[in-house]
Design a protein around this motif. Structure first.
Motif, PDB file in Angstrom:
ATOM      1  N   CYS A 193     -34.357  49.377 -81.817  1.00 21.23           N
ATOM      2  CA  CYS A 193     -33.494  48.445 -82.536  1.00 21.23           C
ATOM      3  C   CYS A 193     -32.872  47.511 -81.511  1.00 21.23           C
ATOM      4  CB  CYS A 193     -32.494  49.299 -83.306  1.00 21.23           C
ATOM      5  SG  CYS A 193     -30.859  48.656 -83.391  1.00 21.23           S
ATOM      6  N   ASN A 252     -30.093  46.465 -81.206  1.00 17.98           N
ATOM      7  CA  ASN A 252     -28.725  46.842 -80.857  1.00 17.98           C
ATOM      8  C   ASN A 252     -28.715  48.046 -79.915  1.00 17.98           C
ATOM      9  OD1 ASN A 252     -26.004  46.366 -81.042  1.00 17.98           O
ATOM     10  ND2 ASN A 252     -25.706  47.578 -82.900  1.00 17.98           N
ATOM     11  N   ARG A 253     -29.917  48.457 -79.526  1.00  9.30           N
ATOM     12  CA  ARG A 253     -30.043  49.598 -78.619  1.00  9.30           C
ATOM     13  C   ARG A 253     -30.842  49.264 -77.366  1.00  9.30           C
ATOM     14  NH1 ARG A 253     -28.946  54.630 -79.955  1.00  9.30           N
ATOM     15  NH2 ARG A 253     -27.995  54.991 -81.980  1.00  9.30           N
ATOM     16  N   GLY A 284     -25.686  50.587 -79.608  1.00 13.02           N
ATOM     17  CA  GLY A 284     -25.969  50.795 -81.030  1.00 13.02           C
ATOM     18  C   GLY A 284     -24.693  50.741 -81.845  1.00 13.02           C
ATOM     19  N   PHE A 318     -21.502  54.301 -85.455  1.00  8.97           N
ATOM     20  CA  PHE A 318     -21.710  55.480 -86.327  1.00  8.97           C
ATOM     21  C   PHE A 318     -23.119  56.048 -86.209  1.00  8.97           C
ATOM     22  CE2 PHE A 318     -22.815  51.700 -88.777  1.00  8.97           C
ATOM     23  CZ  PHE A 318     -24.105  52.003 -89.191  1.00  8.97           C
ATOM     24  N   ASN A 357     -29.505  58.263 -85.290  1.00 10.35           N
ATOM     25  CA  ASN A 357     -30.605  58.189 -86.263  1.00 10.35           C
ATOM     26  C   ASN A 357     -31.121  59.545 -86.699  1.00 10.35           C
ATOM     27  OD1 ASN A 357     -32.668  55.988 -87.421  1.00 10.35           O
ATOM     28  ND2 ASN A 357     -31.138  55.045 -86.116  1.00 10.35           N
ATOM     29  N   TYR A 371     -34.488  53.662 -87.449  1.00 10.92           N
ATOM     30  CA  TYR A 371     -34.255  52.452 -86.644  1.00 10.92           C
ATOM     31  C   TYR A 371     -34.636  51.183 -87.421  1.00 10.92           C
ATOM     32  CZ  TYR A 371     -33.512  55.908 -83.050  1.00 10.92           C
ATOM     33  OH  TYR A 371     -33.027  56.980 -82.347  1.00 10.92           O
ATOM     34  N   SER A 372     -35.100  50.147 -86.688  1.00 13.49           N
ATOM     35  CA  SER A 372     -35.344  48.844 -87.334  1.00 13.49           C
ATOM     36  C   SER A 372     -36.849  48.638 -87.490  1.00 13.49           C
ATOM     37  CB  SER A 372     -34.740  47.717 -86.493  1.00 13.49           C
ATOM     38  OG  SER A 372     -33.370  47.932 -86.337  1.00 13.49           O
ATOM     39  N   ARG A 375     -32.615  45.643 -89.983  1.00  8.54           N
ATOM     40  CA  ARG A 375     -31.379  44.871 -89.826  1.00  8.54           C
ATOM     41  C   ARG A 375     -31.597  43.443 -90.312  1.00  8.54           C
ATOM     42  NH1 ARG A 375     -27.949  45.941 -85.373  1.00  8.54           N
ATOM     43  NH2 ARG A 375     -27.948  43.714 -84.871  1.00  8.54           N
ATOM     44  N   ARG A 411     -21.868  46.261 -84.613  1.00 10.57           N
ATOM     45  CA  ARG A 411     -23.091  46.085 -85.394  1.00 10.57           C
ATOM     46  C   ARG A 411     -24.040  45.061 -84.747  1.00 10.57           C
ATOM     47  NH1 ARG A 411     -26.214  48.746 -88.856  1.00 10.57           N
ATOM     48  NH2 ARG A 411     -27.327  47.215 -90.054  1.00 10.57           N
TER      49      ARG A 411
HETATM   50  S1  SF4 Z   1     -27.631  51.886 -87.401  1.00 11.48           S
HETATM   51 FE1  SF4 Z   1     -29.558  50.755 -87.320  1.00 11.48          FE
HETATM   52  S2  SF4 Z   1     -28.974  48.815 -86.421  1.00 11.48           S
HETATM   53 FE2  SF4 Z   1     -27.340  50.234 -85.891  1.00 11.48          FE
HETATM   54  S3  SF4 Z   1     -27.897  51.072 -83.891  1.00 11.48           S
HETATM   55 FE3  SF4 Z   1     -28.661  52.451 -85.469  1.00 11.48          FE
HETATM   56  S4  SF4 Z   1     -30.781  51.815 -85.766  1.00 11.48           S
HETATM   57 FE4  SF4 Z   1     -29.723  50.124 -84.749  1.00 11.48          FE
END
Ligand code: SF4
Length: 306
Positions: free
Chosen positions: A33, A35-36, A44, A47, A50, A91-92, A122, A163
């Protein structure tokens, strides 16, 4: 308890459309993702663990067909199931090279009993060529759902949970998805730090205004191995109460347009990772309480009309 009296569930929609129950089979295609991996961030969402919210996902090192076979076998032990949706969940699942994505989706759809795809991702990960690819499957008669994680329409909340995208990113993704006539489901989380339960109602209305076909709602799960778990231990994350969740979810259901589908009404996180709130483990108690509230609201309406 028959929630479908009051809630237009995704399960019922599929059953009516295909004349039988359709089951989802989770696929973990080893995506990451943005964001990672550093493209947007490295930590990430605060919260996110995964492993805790993809409980059904299988071994990502296996081929898609092998994962589907394993998941199919599991489902078939408890339910008579003949048709499935491949659920790219972890993930994405649009974050990759277009040719690689096509190969993965094609592999899933090559299974004779897989009638379509649910693809979780996302809002900032859906360029037009990916939307076009998914729309192409839809045009071939496959059941295709793009699931966009929004979680909140408040940029301040999105920032607080790290986010890495804004509400404007989501709006853009929705508008472009509409151009391709894609089925869209949006995920919202109730109880994010800095929000009251009712704030989810505001996010929900904004999402509806953009014209999505389906919603997935769940209460915030604070799970091990996350930044949020650390904040929670420091007393920085107030816990949502079940009462507030039930109240607001009932309002969400009552405000739903007739054609809105609910893919999910509460969470189903793996208990071994859960830190709080305790009540989210009791899915049937939550749904039972919502059902009771809907029955009461319905009785009041009948009395008011008579
Ligand atoms: S919730 Fe989704 S967008 Fe956020 S870090 Fe986890 S995998 Fe990535």
């Amino acid at each position: 308890m028959d929630l479908t009296r009051y809630v237009n569930t995704f399960g019922r929609y599929l059953q009516e459309k295909y004349g039988e129950r359709i089951h989802k089979l989770s696929v973990n295609a080893a995506f990451t993702c943005p964001n990672r991996d550093g493209a947007k961030g490295i930590g990430g969402c605060t919260f996110c663990n995964n492993r805790s919210f993809s409980p059904g996902s299988t071994n990502s090192s296996n081929e898609v067909s092998a994962q589907l076979a394993a998941a199919r076998e599991k489902v078939s032990k408890v339910r008579k199931a003949r048709k499935f949706l491949a659920y790219f969940q972890s993930y994405s699942n649009t974050y990759g090279d277009l040719a690689d994505l096509k190969k993965l989706y094609d592999e899933a759809l090559a299974e004779p009993d897989v009638i379509g795809l649910c693809v979780g991702t996302r809002p900032d990960c859906v360029p037009d060529p990916v939307l076009e690819l998914l729309a192409g499957y839809q045009q071939q008669g496959k059941e295709v759902w793009l699931e966009l994680g929004l979680q909140s329409s408040f940029d301040s909340s999105l920032e607080r949970i790290n986010r890495g995208h804004t509400f404007a990113d989501y709006e853009d993704a929705v508008k472009r998805s509409h151009k391709f006539d894609l089925n869209l489901c949006t995920h919202l989380i109730m109880g994010l730090p800095g929000e009251q339960a009712k704030d989810t109602l505001i996010s929900y209305r904004k999402v509806l205004d953009l014209g999505v076909r389906a919603i997935k709602v769940h209460p915030l799960h604070i799970v091990k191995g996350t930044q949020m778990a650390k904040e929670w231990k420091q007393g920085l994350v107030p816990e949502l109460s079940m009462e507030d969740y039930v109240d607001t979810l009932t309002e969400i259901i009552l405000a739903a347009p007739d054609d809105l589908l609910f893919h999910r009404l509460t969470g189903s996180g793996v208990h071994q990772y859960l830190l709080a709130p305790e009540w989210v483990k009791h899915k049937w108690d939550i749904l039972g309480a919502v059902y009771k509230r809907l029955e009461t609201a319905n009785n009041h309406e009948i009395i008011a009309k008579s």
